[in-house]
Design an enzyme around this catalytic site. Sequence first.
Site, short mmCIF file in Angstrom:
data_model
loop_
_atom_site.label_atom_id
_atom_site.label_comp_id
_atom_site.label_asym_id
_atom_site.label_seq_id
_atom_site.Cartn_x
_atom_site.Cartn_y
_atom_site.Cartn_z
N GLU A 112 0.82 -1.22 0.00
CA GLU A 112 0.00 0.00 0.00
C GLU A 112 0.86 1.26 0.00
OE1 GLU A 112 -3.15 0.25 -1.18
OE2 GLU A 112 -3.60 -1.26 0.35
N GLY A 116 -12.80 3.22 -1.31
CA GLY A 116 -11.43 2.70 -1.34
C GLY A 116 -11.28 1.49 -2.26
N ASP A 174 -4.37 1.11 -9.41
CA ASP A 174 -5.81 0.99 -9.57
C ASP A 174 -6.21 0.71 -11.02
OD1 ASP A 174 -5.60 1.70 -6.96
OD2 ASP A 174 -6.59 3.64 -7.14
N TYR A 207 -3.12 12.57 0.37
CA TYR A 207 -2.45 11.71 -0.61
C TYR A 207 -1.24 12.41 -1.21
CZ TYR A 207 -2.04 8.20 -4.28
OH TYR A 207 -1.57 7.21 -5.10
#
Length: 391
Positions: free
Chosen positions: A43, A132, A180, A230
């Site tokens: 992550e 998420g 993603d 972020y």
Amino acid sequence: MTLHPNEPLADLASDAKSQLKHFFGSEASFIAAAPGRVNLIGEHIDYCDGFVLPLAIERYIVIAAAPNGRDEVRLRSVGQPEAVIPLGEKVGLGEPKWGNYVRGVIAGFQARGHQIPGFDACFVSSVPSGGGLSSSAALECAVATLLEGLLDTTLDTKEKALLAQKAEHEFAGVPCGIMDQFASAFGKKDQLILIDCQSGEPELVPFINPDLEILVANTCVSHDLSDGGYAARRKDTEDGLAAIGKDSWRDATMADVEAAKEAMGDRVYRRSRHVVGEIERTITAAECFKNNDYADIGRLMKASHDSLRDDFNVSCPELDLMVSIAEEIGIGGGVLGSRMTGGGFGGSTVTLCRREEAREIATAMHERYLAKTNITPEIFATRPAQGAHLL
Ligand code: ADP
Ligand code: MG
């Protein structure tokens, strides 16, 4: 509790087709679908040349579309305001906001020299938005796949994922890494996707153990910090790497981080410790999955969560609670490991568990989380699913 309540793709497609008929009076010429994703481990290191190990989930954004012979694109999505995009030479930002993901993908095709025809499109989704699980990447990849159909062209899958990522950077203002969009584009049934974010190459890792289940638990909270948070994390990791004096995190060791501790200051030091540790953990976890050996997986997932909470500071009380409930149930109760997944500040956790106990585990997580927070979570099981495609 139903563990696999995911609406089958066919139902979503038929819903999207009826909406196209209802709102625009046309029959669908193309139907495109793209899945969300859940990350098992790795992550906040896709933008640090790390490794990540996501899978596409059985939750999709589906679009039904037809050419409209006009000089504009008209879009409808359940629960969102209608979006109209005039088709100039170069599509730019506009309102409503959700239309920008579509605008960004159209701009990517325009930059490749394509003339976009006017079309009408209806979107339906089983990917929770802001949970998420990357509804944004699913949206971009579904639109890119739809345009492939409308333009009768096929992009290389990697090019498609990068075009979608660029849309997220430039039209949604989120400087995300490649995970993603790669997961949504490259997803394959029964396969995890180990992505080497330095080379940008995905490797498929079979996930066919019939005794295991992947549980996704959406805490249904989303803390506003996310946008600035972020970008700030990305900046911290850049500062950390500069302090170490290396070109890539892949060449950095924990000894390098320790040696640069003074120069970095506490916050950047902790961020750096997360990056180096998480890269190591993801490589080890990928080996576990390749060898079908899960003895270490719980320890790795726990260390990942702890590091995201304490060093990277992207968890939140609800994510910590959901993970601690799964940990309480523990290995004796069938839980192998649990951690927050995705960017953090809310969103979802991922739990690897034994299939036999999965229903009981999900029920306990649901009840205990609800009792403590008064928030109803959304918990479901998923197998690795097929990536973006035309139906
Ligand atoms: P996540 O990707 O984790 O779900 P993001 O904040 O990155 O969260 O993306 C959520 C945004 O994506 C929403 O605010 C909305 O603009 C857009 N979006 C997601 N799903 C849909 C949908 N079905 N229809 C229209 N827009 C959507
Ligand atoms: Mg997103």
